[in-house]
Design a protein around this motif. Sequence first.
Motif, short mmCIF file in Angstrom:
data_model
loop_
_atom_site.label_atom_id
_atom_site.label_comp_id
_atom_site.label_asym_id
_atom_site.label_seq_id
_atom_site.Cartn_x
_atom_site.Cartn_y
_atom_site.Cartn_z
N ARG A 183 20.68 73.72 -16.91
CA ARG A 183 20.18 74.46 -17.14
C ARG A 183 19.91 75.09 -18.82
O ARG A 183 21.61 75.26 -19.35
N LEU A 184 18.88 75.46 -19.35
CA LEU A 184 19.12 76.52 -20.32
C LEU A 184 19.31 77.88 -20.56
O LEU A 184 19.16 78.84 -19.50
N THR A 185 20.49 77.63 -21.56
CA THR A 185 20.74 79.58 -21.40
C THR A 185 19.30 80.08 -22.57
O THR A 185 18.32 79.74 -23.09
N THR A 186 20.27 81.43 -22.15
CA THR A 186 19.53 82.58 -23.09
C THR A 186 19.46 81.84 -24.69
O THR A 186 18.52 81.98 -25.14
N TYR B 48 25.04 61.63 -22.44
CA TYR B 48 25.53 62.99 -22.21
C TYR B 48 26.62 63.33 -22.77
O TYR B 48 26.74 64.74 -22.34
N PRO B 49 26.62 62.61 -23.65
CA PRO B 49 27.66 63.72 -24.87
C PRO B 49 26.98 64.54 -25.62
O PRO B 49 27.63 65.55 -25.68
N ALA B 50 25.36 64.03 -25.78
CA ALA B 50 24.77 65.42 -26.21
C ALA B 50 24.45 66.46 -25.67
O ALA B 50 25.10 67.77 -26.15
N LEU B 51 24.38 65.57 -23.94
CA LEU B 51 24.44 67.48 -22.86
C LEU B 51 25.92 68.05 -23.31
O LEU B 51 26.11 69.43 -22.81
N ARG B 52 27.19 67.46 -23.16
CA ARG B 52 28.45 68.65 -23.37
C ARG B 52 28.43 69.05 -24.49
O ARG B 52 28.62 70.14 -24.70
N ARG B 53 27.94 68.16 -25.99
CA ARG B 53 27.54 69.28 -27.26
C ARG B 53 27.08 70.46 -27.13
O ARG B 53 27.57 71.73 -26.83
N LEU B 54 26.03 70.54 -26.33
CA LEU B 54 25.21 71.79 -26.27
C LEU B 54 25.48 72.84 -25.51
O LEU B 54 25.48 73.48 -25.51
N GLU B 55 26.59 71.59 -24.33
CA GLU B 55 27.43 72.85 -23.31
C GLU B 55 28.20 73.73 -24.16
O GLU B 55 28.24 74.64 -23.75
N ALA C 62 28.48 74.67 -26.56
CA ALA C 62 28.05 75.15 -28.02
C ALA C 62 27.47 76.33 -27.59
O ALA C 62 26.97 77.61 -28.07
N GLY C 63 27.53 76.48 -25.77
CA GLY C 63 26.43 77.43 -25.25
C GLY C 63 25.29 77.64 -25.02
O GLY C 63 24.62 78.41 -24.42
N PHE C 64 24.34 76.25 -24.82
CA PHE C 64 23.25 75.91 -25.22
C PHE C 64 22.37 75.57 -24.34
O PHE C 64 21.97 76.03 -23.89
#
Lengths: 175, 106
Positions: free
Chosen positions: B76-79, B48-55, B57-59
Amino acid sequence: MSDTERYLRELRRALPIGCRRRFVAEVREHFASAMAAEVERGVGAAEAERETIERLGPAHALAEQFLADVRSGALGRARRVSVTLTAPRLAACAAAVTVAIVAGAVFAGRHSSPAPPPTPRRTAQSSPTVVLDPRTGQVRMVVYALQGAIRKREGSRPWIATPVPYYLTPASPRR
Amino acid sequence: MEGDALRGHLELLLLAALARADQHGYALIEWLRSRSDGALDLGEGSVYPALRRLEAAGFVASSWRTDGGRRKRVYRLTTRGEARLRSEREGWNDLVRTVGLVLEAS
């Protein structure tokens, strides 16, 4: 209280106030999904709950991972600011402010003399300008009353707002 | 494979899992576990923390969706995330090739 609720409560308390709602909701959903999957595999509810907690790791460790990301700036600047707002820190701040207010009040009480009672100044009566009605000769307006109202707005003593008839006494005899 | 071995690759794995389909946290964990035949023993708390980091960062992007009467945070994955995944995948392939060359030579 179930172990799940205890876990979520601990997690909530350890997280910054600005971030906790979503994170806790997400972990709550994780519990629901994980336990449902375990029960579907034939595991008892209590055992499923224990395993889910074990896999997630301690609540404080989970919160600490999140806080480490906040501190490092990995979650953005706004989150970095909000890291200071955990419940225990807010409580400590509130206690410190309360103590400061009480101490200030005690200090002020010891080092100040009582305020003297307001003494009404009579200068208001020295030169009131009276406007008379030319036909009836009755008093239409006492200008000083208006000045008094303005002074009151500027913070003078309330006595200046004494109603108009108070000033009429010295002015009325003029005709 | 657990803990330390996965550190540094968790975000790549999550991006790869999201490239397949939009998923919520627990589904991601389960998919990675089943895809690796149980070899990837993710510390679920770290996902969950990793998902927040990715979010952040805009990924990835996320939103609440109702599924089976329950609200779930679906990612979901962004461009930008797709581009990141391509670049990370290339980096991983280079690493594997390089390490493979060294190991084969020993």
